[in-house]
Design a protein around this motif. Structure first.
Motif, PDB file in Angstrom:
ATOM      1  N   LEU A 106     -15.270  21.302 -15.292  1.00 42.55           N
ATOM      2  CA  LEU A 106     -15.332  19.925 -15.774  1.00 42.55           C
ATOM      3  C   LEU A 106     -14.143  19.590 -16.667  1.00 42.55           C
ATOM      4  N   VAL A 107     -13.754  20.543 -17.485  1.00 41.82           N
ATOM      5  CA  VAL A 107     -12.571  20.335 -18.327  1.00 41.82           C
ATOM      6  C   VAL A 107     -11.330  20.182 -17.461  1.00 41.82           C
ATOM      7  N   LYS A 108     -11.246  20.997 -16.401  1.00 43.46           N
ATOM      8  CA  LYS A 108     -10.094  20.927 -15.492  1.00 43.46           C
ATOM      9  C   LYS A 108     -10.059  19.584 -14.767  1.00 43.46           C
ATOM     10  N   ILE A 109     -11.200  19.121 -14.274  1.00 43.72           N
ATOM     11  CA  ILE A 109     -11.263  17.834 -13.570  1.00 43.72           C
ATOM     12  C   ILE A 109     -10.858  16.700 -14.511  1.00 43.72           C
ATOM     13  N   ASP A 110     -11.381  16.746 -15.732  1.00 39.20           N
ATOM     14  CA  ASP A 110     -11.066  15.701 -16.707  1.00 39.20           C
ATOM     15  C   ASP A 110      -9.571  15.687 -17.019  1.00 39.20           C
ATOM     16  N   ALA A 111      -8.997  16.876 -17.188  1.00 42.94           N
ATOM     17  CA  ALA A 111      -7.562  16.961 -17.488  1.00 42.94           C
ATOM     18  C   ALA A 111      -6.728  16.461 -16.315  1.00 42.94           C
ATOM     19  N   ASP A 112      -7.130  16.827 -15.087  1.00 38.77           N
ATOM     20  CA  ASP A 112      -6.398  16.374 -13.904  1.00 38.77           C
ATOM     21  C   ASP A 112      -6.478  14.857 -13.749  1.00 38.77           C
ATOM     22  N   PHE A 113      -7.658  14.300 -13.989  1.00 35.72           N
ATOM     23  CA  PHE A 113      -7.818  12.846 -13.878  1.00 35.72           C
ATOM     24  C   PHE A 113      -6.966  12.128 -14.918  1.00 35.72           C
ATOM     25  N   THR A 114      -6.969  12.650 -16.130  1.00 38.33           N
ATOM     26  CA  THR A 114      -6.148  12.057 -17.190  1.00 38.33           C
ATOM     27  C   THR A 114      -4.671  12.111 -16.828  1.00 38.33           C
ATOM     28  N   LEU A 115      -4.231  13.270 -16.341  1.00 39.66           N
ATOM     29  CA  LEU A 115      -2.828  13.436 -15.963  1.00 39.66           C
ATOM     30  C   LEU A 115      -2.474  12.527 -14.784  1.00 39.66           C
ATOM     31  N   MET A 116      -3.336  12.511 -13.770  1.00 40.79           N
ATOM     32  CA  MET A 116      -3.054  11.713 -12.578  1.00 40.79           C
ATOM     33  C   MET A 116      -2.977  10.219 -12.891  1.00 40.79           C
ATOM     34  N   THR A 117      -3.953   9.700 -13.629  1.00 42.84           N
ATOM     35  CA  THR A 117      -3.942   8.264 -13.926  1.00 42.84           C
ATOM     36  C   THR A 117      -2.750   7.878 -14.795  1.00 42.84           C
ATOM     37  N   GLY A 118      -2.380   8.775 -15.706  1.00 42.05           N
ATOM     38  CA  GLY A 118      -1.208   8.483 -16.526  1.00 42.05           C
ATOM     39  C   GLY A 118       0.056   8.370 -15.691  1.00 42.05           C
TER      40      GLY A 118
ATOM     41  N   SER B 155       0.860  -1.183   0.000  1.00 38.65           N
ATOM     42  CA  SER B 155       0.000   0.000   0.000  1.00 38.65           C
ATOM     43  C   SER B 155       0.896   1.233   0.000  1.00 38.65           C
ATOM     44  N   VAL B 156       0.386   2.299  -0.592  1.00 40.46           N
ATOM     45  CA  VAL B 156       1.172   3.522  -0.750  1.00 40.46           C
ATOM     46  C   VAL B 156       0.434   4.655  -0.045  1.00 40.46           C
ATOM     47  N   LYS B 157       1.082   5.294   0.882  1.00 37.46           N
ATOM     48  CA  LYS B 157       0.452   6.326   1.693  1.00 37.46           C
ATOM     49  C   LYS B 157       1.095   7.689   1.433  1.00 37.46           C
ATOM     50  N   ARG B 158       0.308   8.722   1.744  1.00 36.50           N
ATOM     51  CA  ARG B 158       0.776  10.118   1.700  1.00 36.50           C
ATOM     52  C   ARG B 158       1.422  10.466   0.348  1.00 36.50           C
ATOM     53  N   VAL B 159       0.704  10.122  -0.712  1.00 34.37           N
ATOM     54  CA  VAL B 159       1.176  10.464  -2.055  1.00 34.37           C
ATOM     55  C   VAL B 159       1.055  11.975  -2.249  1.00 34.37           C
ATOM     56  N   LYS B 160       2.121  12.575  -2.705  1.00 30.48           N
ATOM     57  CA  LYS B 160       2.114  14.014  -2.974  1.00 30.48           C
ATOM     58  C   LYS B 160       2.768  14.267  -4.329  1.00 30.48           C
ATOM     59  N   PHE B 161       1.972  14.771  -5.275  1.00 27.93           N
ATOM     60  CA  PHE B 161       2.504  15.090  -6.588  1.00 27.93           C
ATOM     61  C   PHE B 161       3.245  16.422  -6.522  1.00 27.93           C
ATOM     62  N   PHE B 162       4.359  16.494  -7.202  1.00 23.04           N
ATOM     63  CA  PHE B 162       5.169  17.698  -7.185  1.00 23.04           C
ATOM     64  C   PHE B 162       4.520  18.804  -8.028  1.00 23.04           C
ATOM     65  N   ASP B 163       4.900  20.030  -7.752  1.00 23.47           N
ATOM     66  CA  ASP B 163       4.321  21.180  -8.444  1.00 23.47           C
ATOM     67  C   ASP B 163       4.501  21.084  -9.951  1.00 23.47           C
ATOM     68  N   VAL B 164       5.590  20.492 -10.384  1.00 26.84           N
ATOM     69  CA  VAL B 164       5.859  20.417 -11.823  1.00 26.84           C
ATOM     70  C   VAL B 164       4.775  19.615 -12.537  1.00 26.84           C
ATOM     71  N   ILE B 165       4.135  18.698 -11.835  1.00 30.63           N
ATOM     72  CA  ILE B 165       3.031  17.919 -12.423  1.00 30.63           C
ATOM     73  C   ILE B 165       1.753  18.757 -12.443  1.00 30.63           C
ATOM     74  N   HIS B 166       1.412  19.358 -11.313  1.00 29.84           N
ATOM     75  CA  HIS B 166       0.203  20.185 -11.256  1.00 29.84           C
ATOM     76  C   HIS B 166       0.250  21.320 -12.279  1.00 29.84           C
ATOM     77  N   GLU B 167       1.432  21.847 -12.508  1.00 33.80           N
ATOM     78  CA  GLU B 167       1.570  22.989 -13.413  1.00 33.80           C
ATOM     79  C   GLU B 167       1.263  22.641 -14.864  1.00 33.80           C
ATOM     80  N   GLN B 168       1.248  21.349 -15.186  1.00 33.76           N
ATOM     81  CA  GLN B 168       0.974  20.953 -16.567  1.00 33.76           C
ATOM     82  C   GLN B 168      -0.444  21.315 -17.000  1.00 33.76           C
TER      83      GLN B 168
END
Length: 307
Positions: free
Chosen positions: A271-283, A248-261
């Protein structure tokens, strides 16, 4: 939207249900608020919360689901006080002790009476299915909540052939070798937090933060029959996390360089933002999971049954 904890499960048979079929099957167990006399209710809610109308969201080849649980809160002290009054009244009126059966009936009646006035606690658990990777990833730090999510999905689909990832060599043995042999690939950077445990039932446990895990002090512990059961690390300049010996993986924190994409997406187009974030996160998570499992000699299709 951004998952903070991961429980990862593998399909043992390919997941072949399409989007429309899945939506239809989820509706059989859609969440509804508790009735006046219900202690709890568990079902599927809108995958995108207040921003969506569907029980699933499909993007990047993945299905996002959200399970909601409502629980009525009845303080044990309140129930006990009411029960004691009932028991005392019976004993005074009949000059005898209340039987076990009578106490149980009193407690049941009291609970039934108090439920309509009880407060509710609501919690949501999100997860995504990635058929191409043969995995389900659940955003929770609790194994029991992950199992509840799977149980609800199994109830909705009729069957759910999944299992936990388990390496042939114990995960703690492999994690210990990361420090003793320093054999992790360069995209894994050991952090400054971990937990070591000695062998045996009453074993000593060492928990440390802000500690160089590759220091002589820590390596000395590992050379005296202690093993790594939790370890923090950064991965591929993308995220940081803490890995436990059950994978199991705990306390996952994505770095700013990912969020900035996705920073250039207009904030009012939610809705477009949520969809883009989900696509980026799952990838990124799918890449991470592939990389992580490789260190344990596993693949996301490790448990697919062959005919």
């Amino acid at each position: 939207m951004w998952f903070k904890n991961l429980y990862i499960f593998a399909f043992t048979r390919p997941f072949t249900i399409n989007e429309d079929e899945l939506e239809s099957q989820l509706q059989e167990n859609q969440f509804r608020p508790c009735g006046k006399t219900e202690m709890s209710h568990f079902g599927w809610s809108n995958a995108l919360g207040k921003h969506g109308q569907r029980l699933l969201h499909h993007a990047n080849g993945c299905f996002l689901l959200s399970a909601r649980k409502e629980e009525k809160i009845l303080p044990a002290s309140v129930v006990k006080e009411a029960l004691d009054e009932k028991v005392e009244q019976l004993e005074q009126e009949h000059s005898r002790k209340a039987t076990k059966k009578e106490k149980e009936q009193f407690k049941e009646d009291i609970t039934f009476e108090l439920l309509p006035r009880a407060f509710s606690r609501i919690s949501d658990t999100q997860g995504y299915i990635c058929p191409a990777k043969n995995i389900i990833v659940i955003n929770t730090s609790s194994r029991s909540k992950a199992e509840d999510f799977l149980a609800l999905l199994r109830k909705s689909l009729g069957s759910l052939p999944v299992t936990s990832f388990a390496p042939e060599t114990g995960a703690e043995t492999i994690m210990t070798s990361w420090l003793l042999e320093q054999n992790l690939p360069e995209q894994f950077l050991i952090g400054f937090e971990g937990e070591l445990k000695a062998l045996g039932e009453d074993a000593a446990i060492i928990r440390c933060k802000n500690q160089d895990l590759l220091s002589d002090e820590m390596l000395a512990h590992l050379n005296t029959d202690k093993q790594v059961v939790k370890i923090a690390f950064d991965w591929d300049q993308t995220l940081s996390c803490v890995l436990a010996d059950d994978l199991s993986v705990k306390r996952v924190k994505f770095f700013d360089v990912i969020h900035e994409q996705n920073a250039d997406i207009q904030s009012d187009d939610i809705l477009v933002k949520i969809d883009a974030d989900f696509t980026l996160m799952t990838g990124e998570l799918n890449r991470f999971i592939d990389d992580l499992l490789t260190q344990f000699g596993l693949r996301t299709d490790s448990y697919l049954e062959t005919e």
